[in-house]
Design a protein around this motif. Structure first.
Motif, mmCIF file in Angstrom:
data_model
loop_
_atom_site.group_PDB
_atom_site.id
_atom_site.type_symbol
_atom_site.label_atom_id
_atom_site.label_comp_id
_atom_site.label_asym_id
_atom_site.label_seq_id
_atom_site.Cartn_x
_atom_site.Cartn_y
_atom_site.Cartn_z
ATOM 1 N N SER A 30 0.859 -1.181 0.000
ATOM 2 C CA SER A 30 0.000 0.000 0.000
ATOM 3 C C SER A 30 0.893 1.228 0.000
ATOM 4 C CB SER A 30 -0.900 0.020 1.237
ATOM 5 O OG SER A 30 -1.748 -1.100 1.267
ATOM 6 N N THR A 43 -2.186 2.431 -8.673
ATOM 7 C CA THR A 43 -2.748 1.113 -8.968
ATOM 8 C C THR A 43 -2.181 0.530 -10.269
ATOM 9 O OG1 THR A 43 -4.640 2.108 -10.130
ATOM 10 C CG2 THR A 43 -4.893 1.677 -7.773
ATOM 11 N N SER A 48 -1.557 -0.574 -3.891
ATOM 12 C CA SER A 48 -2.855 -0.150 -3.380
ATOM 13 C C SER A 48 -2.719 1.275 -2.848
ATOM 14 C CB SER A 48 -3.314 -1.100 -2.265
ATOM 15 O OG SER A 48 -4.560 -0.695 -1.752
#
Length: 286
Positions: A30, A43, A48
């Motif tokens: 992330s 993305t 993420s």
């Protein structure tokens, strides 16, 4: 237990290539950007993305309260999914000169967001700016508050070094794509310290070092990341400027006590191998 998920706070010049490299290594990553548009773009690289503006204290566009009571359920769920991972890498540029005091405020807010989550590893990206000038090689134990900016940097480190499983990584001068050292001093005149040692590290070695810290077992509290060789400023920056056809800097005879950063501890303890030990060899990779 093996680290599987990693969150990177600050996917900029260093954080984004790091995130891409970790995805290739099999981590679930992330990453934060200040804008929602920037977060969405992550993305495309298998990251993420989430929006985190530490100045406005917003997470994905929603204002964050002083406690979790200020979140709605969907914001809470997203926070836990994106930020509360096995490991977290905190990569927030200090920008101390431009906005004094803002760095500490950003990091204090982030620490509140991290509260009550037990990370397997916390890596805080700092800088060798915490070291004063010295005639001796500078190791991890030599940090001292020698200037206003170093006081801010050390206070920032302390915010996270006191947390469980935390490690501070201090980068020397960063070079790499879009950061060619030939531009650092090109055309400047009457510079002191022609023989002062140069302390640089390539982006690829920074990525490799963080990857090493994620996969290693027990760690020391702090590691310097700096190329082993330290050419003099005049010879190096003249060659670097010439490499991209810029005017070489001119140095005076004024001496200047610099510092020579010892970045070997991570190699001795963890077996990390630098790709670039000679700053001159970095020029063709910038």
């Amino acid at each position: 237990m093996k680290i599987k998920t990693v969150s990177i706070v600050g996917c900029g010049w260093f954080g984004l290539p790091l995130a891409k490299a970790l995805v290739k290594q099999g981590y679930i990553v992330s990453g934060s950007k200040r804008s929602m548009e920037g977060a969405a773009a992550l993305t495309h690289d298998g990251i993420s993305g989430f929006g985190l503006d530490l100045d406005k204290q917003q997470f994905n566009g929603n204002v964050v309260g002083e406690s979790e009571l200020g979140f709605d359920e969907s914001t809470l769920a997203m926070l836990r999914q994106r930020l509360r991972t096995d490991a977290i890498i905190i990569n927030i540029p200090p920008a101390i000169v431009k906005s004094p005091g803002a760095y500490q405020q950003r990091l204090s807010f982030l620490k509140r967001l991290m509260a009550q989550h037990e990370y397997m590893r916390i890596i805080f990206v700092s800088t060798t700016g915490v070291y004063p000038s010295s005639v001796h090689p500078v190791t991890e134990s030599d940090a001292a508050p020698h200037s206003a900016s170093s006081e801010v940097l050390l206070a920032a480190e302390k915010l996270f070094s006191e947390l469980p499983n935390a490690c501070i990584i201090r980068f020397a001068g960063l070079v790499g794509p879009e950061r060619h050292p030939g531009r650092f001093l090109a055309g400047k005149q009457n510079l002191p310290g022609r023989e002062s040692p140069v302390n640089l590290v390539h982006l690829d070695d920074c990525i490799g070092a963080v990857s090493c810290l994620l996969s290693a077992g027990s760690l020391s509290p702090v590691y310097n990341i700096c190329a082993r060789q330290h050419p003099g400023r005049e010879s190096f920056y003249s060659a670097a400027a010439k490499d991209i056809s810029l005017t070489a800097p001119a140095f005076s005879d004024e001496s200047q006590v610099g510092k020579c950063i010892d970045g070997t501890k991570i190699s001795t303890e963890l077996g990390f191998q630098y790709r670039y030990n000679d700053p001159l060899a970095m020029l063709c990779e910038c």
